[in-house]
Design a protein around this motif. Structure first.
Motif, mmCIF file in Angstrom:
data_model
loop_
_atom_site.group_PDB
_atom_site.id
_atom_site.type_symbol
_atom_site.label_atom_id
_atom_site.label_comp_id
_atom_site.label_asym_id
_atom_site.label_seq_id
_atom_site.Cartn_x
_atom_site.Cartn_y
_atom_site.Cartn_z
ATOM 1 N N VAL A 186 0.848 -1.199 0.000
ATOM 2 C CA VAL A 186 0.000 0.000 0.000
ATOM 3 C C VAL A 186 0.887 1.254 0.000
ATOM 4 C CG1 VAL A 186 -1.644 1.354 1.395
ATOM 5 C CG2 VAL A 186 -1.985 -1.121 1.092
ATOM 6 N N ILE A 187 1.937 1.212 0.808
ATOM 7 C CA ILE A 187 2.860 2.358 0.878
ATOM 8 C C ILE A 187 3.539 2.560 -0.482
ATOM 9 C CG2 ILE A 187 4.989 3.219 1.959
ATOM 10 C CD1 ILE A 187 4.117 1.505 4.473
ATOM 11 N N GLU A 188 3.999 1.461 -1.077
ATOM 12 C CA GLU A 188 4.679 1.528 -2.390
ATOM 13 C C GLU A 188 3.748 2.092 -3.454
ATOM 14 O OE1 GLU A 188 7.787 1.264 -3.529
ATOM 15 O OE2 GLU A 188 8.084 1.249 -1.357
ATOM 16 N N ALA A 189 2.496 1.601 -3.454
ATOM 17 C CA ALA A 189 1.528 2.039 -4.480
ATOM 18 C C ALA A 189 1.294 3.545 -4.373
ATOM 19 C CB ALA A 189 0.214 1.284 -4.324
ATOM 20 N N GLN A 190 1.241 4.038 -3.144
ATOM 21 C CA GLN A 190 1.008 5.464 -2.942
ATOM 22 C C GLN A 190 2.210 6.272 -3.433
ATOM 23 O OE1 GLN A 190 -1.498 7.066 -2.407
ATOM 24 N NE2 GLN A 190 -0.706 9.112 -1.932
ATOM 25 N N LYS A 191 3.421 5.754 -3.155
ATOM 26 C CA LYS A 191 4.640 6.448 -3.617
ATOM 27 C C LYS A 191 4.640 6.528 -5.137
ATOM 28 C CE LYS A 191 8.012 5.121 -0.117
ATOM 29 N NZ LYS A 191 8.927 3.992 0.128
ATOM 30 N N GLU A 192 4.303 5.397 -5.774
ATOM 31 C CA GLU A 192 4.312 5.364 -7.247
ATOM 32 C C GLU A 192 3.277 6.312 -7.827
ATOM 33 O OE1 GLU A 192 3.948 1.269 -8.507
ATOM 34 O OE2 GLU A 192 5.803 0.803 -7.403
#
Ligand code: ATP
Ligand code: SKM
Ligand code: MG
Length: 196
Positions: A186-192
């Motif tokens: 979830v954190i990665e998706a938001q960063k992307e």
């Protein structure tokens, strides 16, 4: 756990919670992927409500999924599932674990895409089979060769589950580890999405 490890765990939860914002987190994938059990842990880590669409369908209909299939057939079940999922996703943030066929139905998939961030828990056949063969409550697997049926469902459904926003590999590790991997994704998706 050392103090430093505790801080890391806390910050994972906090960062995932901030990344999710007011969106819903919706778990999709095949029977046995861990949507219900991992979803429950993810919700408790994020301190937001957890709802399982299969359980909600059973609650509102006062029938089990197997009874619904037997009495009304799969098509009626899918229509009810679409209505229930739409309603569950009206407000957020929540973690909603869906039934295995929910994301496959066009109408329900539209509600899910509109209703928040979707996560596909993707598992291989042996992992799924090991988990689902212990219970015979799943109507779609009441066939002569349920493992082959499960494989057929994988082949038909995996290209559709792949449309989820995020994919997390569901492996033979503790559910808590799977839940942490969902939070990290979830954190990665938001960063992307912030970078694009
Ligand atoms: N990471 C895991 N390790 C070990 N067992 C697991 C793991 N994830 C799930 N299980 C077990 O596998 C079984 C199926 O899990 P679960 O009910 O969460 O799957 P599901 O994706 O919700 O399936 P369904 O679509 O049928 O609702 C349960 O008995 C659960 O305890
Ligand atoms: O994969 C499916 O189509 C299903 C999975 C279960 O969660 C239940 O929703 C029902 O048994 C159908
Ligand atoms: Mg479930």
């Amino acid at each position: 756990m050392s103090e430093q490890l505790l801080t890391v765990a806390d910050s994972l939860k906090d960062r995932a919670r901030a990344a999710l914002g007011s969106r819903n987190l919706i778990l999709v994938g095949l029977m046995g992927a861990g949507k219900s059990s991992v979803g429950r842990i993810v919700a408790s880590q994020l301190a937001i409500p957890f709802i399982d669409s299969d359980l909600e369908i059973e609650r509102v209909s006062r029938m089990t999924i197997a009874e619904l299939f037997a009495a009304y057939g799969e098509q009626e079940f899918r229509a009810l599932e679409a209505r229930v999922v739409k309603r569950l996703l009206k407000s957020g943030p929540r973690v909603v674990s869906t039934g295995g066929g929910a994301f496959i139905n066009d109408r329900t998939r539209k509600h899910i895409k509109k209703g928040g961030l979707s996560v596909w828990l993707k598992a291989d056949l042996d992992v799924l089979w090991e988990r689902v063969n212990k219970r015979d409550t799943r109507p779609l697997l009441k066939t002569e060769n349920p493992k082959q049926t499960l494989e057929g469902l994988m082949n038909a459904r995996y290209p559709i589950y792949a449309q989820a926003d995020i994919t997390v590999l569901s492996r033979d590790v503790r559910k808590e580890i799977m839940a942490d991997e969902v939070l990290e994704a979830v954190i990665e998706a938001q960063k992307e999405s912030a970078a694009s």
